[in-house]
Design an enzyme around this catalytic site. Structure first.
Site, PDB file in Angstrom:
ATOM      1  N   GLU A  50       9.883   6.444   0.675  1.00 24.85           N
ATOM      2  CA  GLU A  50       8.443   6.053   0.318  1.00 24.85           C
ATOM      3  C   GLU A  50       8.032   6.829  -0.608  1.00 24.85           C
ATOM      4  O   GLU A  50       8.496   7.766  -1.224  1.00 24.85           O
ATOM      5  CB  GLU A  50       7.430   6.565   1.557  1.00 24.85           C
ATOM      6  N   HIS A  51       7.096   6.368  -1.516  1.00 32.50           N
ATOM      7  CA  HIS A  51       6.643   7.226  -2.658  1.00 32.50           C
ATOM      8  C   HIS A  51       5.595   8.317  -2.471  1.00 32.50           C
ATOM      9  O   HIS A  51       4.579   8.091  -2.293  1.00 32.50           O
ATOM     10  CB  HIS A  51       6.107   6.130  -3.780  1.00 32.50           C
ATOM     11  N   GLN A  80       1.617   4.448   0.532  1.00 33.96           N
ATOM     12  CA  GLN A  80       1.766   3.495   1.471  1.00 33.96           C
ATOM     13  C   GLN A  80       2.499   2.203   0.974  1.00 33.96           C
ATOM     14  O   GLN A  80       2.170   0.796   0.927  1.00 33.96           O
ATOM     15  CB  GLN A  80       0.062   2.699   1.552  1.00 33.96           C
ATOM     16  N   HIS A  81       3.869   2.733   0.581  1.00 31.16           N
ATOM     17  CA  HIS A  81       4.756   1.903   0.076  1.00 31.16           C
ATOM     18  C   HIS A  81       6.139   2.009   1.089  1.00 31.16           C
ATOM     19  O   HIS A  81       7.095   2.295   0.445  1.00 31.16           O
ATOM     20  CB  HIS A  81       5.016   2.154  -1.154  1.00 31.16           C
ATOM     21  N   PRO A  82       5.944   2.119   2.332  1.00 30.24           N
ATOM     22  CA  PRO A  82       7.224   2.282   3.116  1.00 30.24           C
ATOM     23  C   PRO A  82       8.220   1.071   2.897  1.00 30.24           C
ATOM     24  O   PRO A  82       8.027  -0.039   2.869  1.00 30.24           O
ATOM     25  CB  PRO A  82       6.552   2.193   4.620  1.00 30.24           C
TER      26      PRO A  82
END
Length: 339
Positions: free
Chosen positions: A92-93, A270-272
Site C-alpha cells: 500500500e502507498h 487506498q491503493h491495496p
C-alpha cells in the site's frame, strides 16, 4: 456493466454475499452466495473469475480452502490447496499529510460555504461545470527524493483545500481556517502487510494488517518527501499564499520528530495490492494468465495479482488487468513484441 445489461449471457445479482468458491476434484465449478437470507449456488460451465479486490479476493480464496494450510486448519477450514502467499505481500502507498495555513480566503474552502456549495452542486448536476466539476487536486507530482534514483519514489498530491475542511455556515459554527494540504506518498514501499482471515464465517471481515511505514527506509523516504514539499511551498508562486506550516510544523525539524509525526499521522492512499501476487516462486498465487496455482478453472483479476505495487495511482493498472483478463478468457493473444 450497463452497456452489456441486455445480453442474455449476463446476470447481475446485487445485495448478495459470496461465501466461497466451490471446488470439486481441484477444479472451480461455481460459487456459493447468500441473498436475502437464502443460500444459492451459481455453477460455472467454464471458469470462475474473482474480482473482489486486494482484501476480499484472498479472503474468498481462504474461505474456499485455498491458502496457508496451517492457518486454515486453525480456523476449521479444510485446506484444498496449500498456497502460503494468499493474503500475504500486501502493499500500500503509505502517505502522510502536510497542512499549510493560507494568507486569507484563497482556497477552495470559499466554495464550501453551505449556500455556495448548494448552488455549485446544482450547477454541476445540471451542466457538469463549475467549481464542483474539479476534485480540488491542483497538482500531482512524481519526484525522486534523492539523486541517483532510477525512478521517482514519492508522489506529492497538492490540494487547494485543507485536510479537515467541510461545508460551513458562517453564522452557525466557528469559521474554519483557510489552508492548503499536500499529501506525501511513498510509491515504492519496502513495507509489507497481510490479510489473514478473522474466522471461517464469510460475514466476518478479514483482518487487515497494513504495516505501512513498517520499514525504516519508507520513513526516510517520507521525510525526504516532506523536505521536498517544504522547498516547493517556500518558493513562488506558492510562497506569497502561505502564512505558515501547521503540520508537521516548524518545530518538527529533526529525523526523530518527523518520524514520530509520520507514525502518528500515517494513512493510506487506498491503493491495496499484491495479496494474490502473480509469479513463479513458492509465494506466488496466480500465474501469468491469472490462473490460481493448483486449482483448474479459477482466475483472479484485480489489484491483488500485481507482482509489485505500481509507482502511482492504481485505477488505470486495474483496468489494464481487467482488459487483459478478458483477452485471456477469449483466447486473444498479442503477437510477441520485437525488442
Amino acid at each position: 456493466l450497463y452497456p452489456a445489461m441486455k445480453r442474455p449471457n449476463l446476470t447481475v445479482v446485487t445485495g448478495a454475499l459470496t461465501t466461497r468458491v466451490v471446488v470439486e476434484r481441484n477444479r472451480a465449478v461455481g460459487i456459493d452466495y447468500v441473498k436475502d437470507g437464502a443460500a444459492a449456488t451459481a455453477r460455472a460451465s467454464r471458469e470462475v473469475v474473482l474480482s473482489a479486490g486486494a482484501y476480499n479476493s484472498p479472503q474468498l480464496l481462504m474461505l474456499s480452502g485455498i491458502g496457508p494450510a496451517d492457518e486454515l486448519r486453525a480456523l476449521g477450514i479444510a485446506p484444498v490447496v496449500d498456497l502460503p502467499g494468499v493474503g500475504r505481500n500486501l502493499e500500500e502507498h503509505g502517505s502522510v499529510p502536510m497542512i499549510l495555513a493560507a494568507r486569507g480566503p484563497v482556497t477552495f474552502l470559499r466554495e464550501l460555504r453551505a449556500d455556495r456549495a448548494a448552488w455549485w452542486g446544482l450547477l454541476w448536476a445540471l451542466t457538469g461545470a463549475g467549481p464542483f466539476a474539479i476534485n480540488g487536486n491542483t497538482a500531482g507530482i512524481f519526484a525522486r527524493s534523492r539523486p541517483g534514483l532510477e525512478r521517482p519514489d514519492i508522489q506529492l498530491t497538492c490540494n487547494t483545500i485543507g485536510l479537515f475542511d467541510r461545508p460551513w455556515w458562517p453564522w452557525r459554527a466557528a469559521k474554519q481556517n483557510y489552508a492548503f494540504n499536500c499529501i506525501v506518498s511513498v510509491i515504492h514501499p519496502e513495507s509489507r502487510g497481510r490479510v489473514p482471515l478473522r474466522s471461517a464465517d464469510p460475514a466476518d471481515k478479514p483482518r487487515i494488517h497494513l504495516n505501512i511505514f513498517g520499514a525504516e527506509a519508507d520513513i526516510d523516504t517520507a521525510i525526504r518527501g516532506i523536505g521536498l514539499a517544504r522547498e516547493l511551498y517556500s518558493k513562488e508562486p506558492q510562497a506569497s499564499l502561505i502564512a505558515r506550516e501547521i503540520m508537521p510544523g516548524p518545530g518538527a525539524a529533526s529525523r526523530d520528530a518527523l518520524a514520530g509525526y509520520i507514525r502518528r499521522m500515517a494513512s493510506t492512499t487506498q491503493h491495496p495490492a499484491c495479496t494474490c501476487r502473480m509469479g513463479i516462486d513458492e509465494d506466488a498465487v496466480v500465474d501469468a494468465e491469472l490462473k490460481v496455482r493448483g486449482v483448474a478453472g479459477l482466475r483472479v483479476a484485480d489489484a491483488s495479482v500485481f507482482p509489485a505495487i505500481p509507482g502511482g495511482n492504481i485505477n488505470a493498472p486495474c483496468i489494464m488487468v481487467g482488459e487483459k483478463a478478458a483477452d485471456l478468457l477469449r483466447g486473444k493473444h498479442l503477437a510477441p513484441a520485437e525488442l
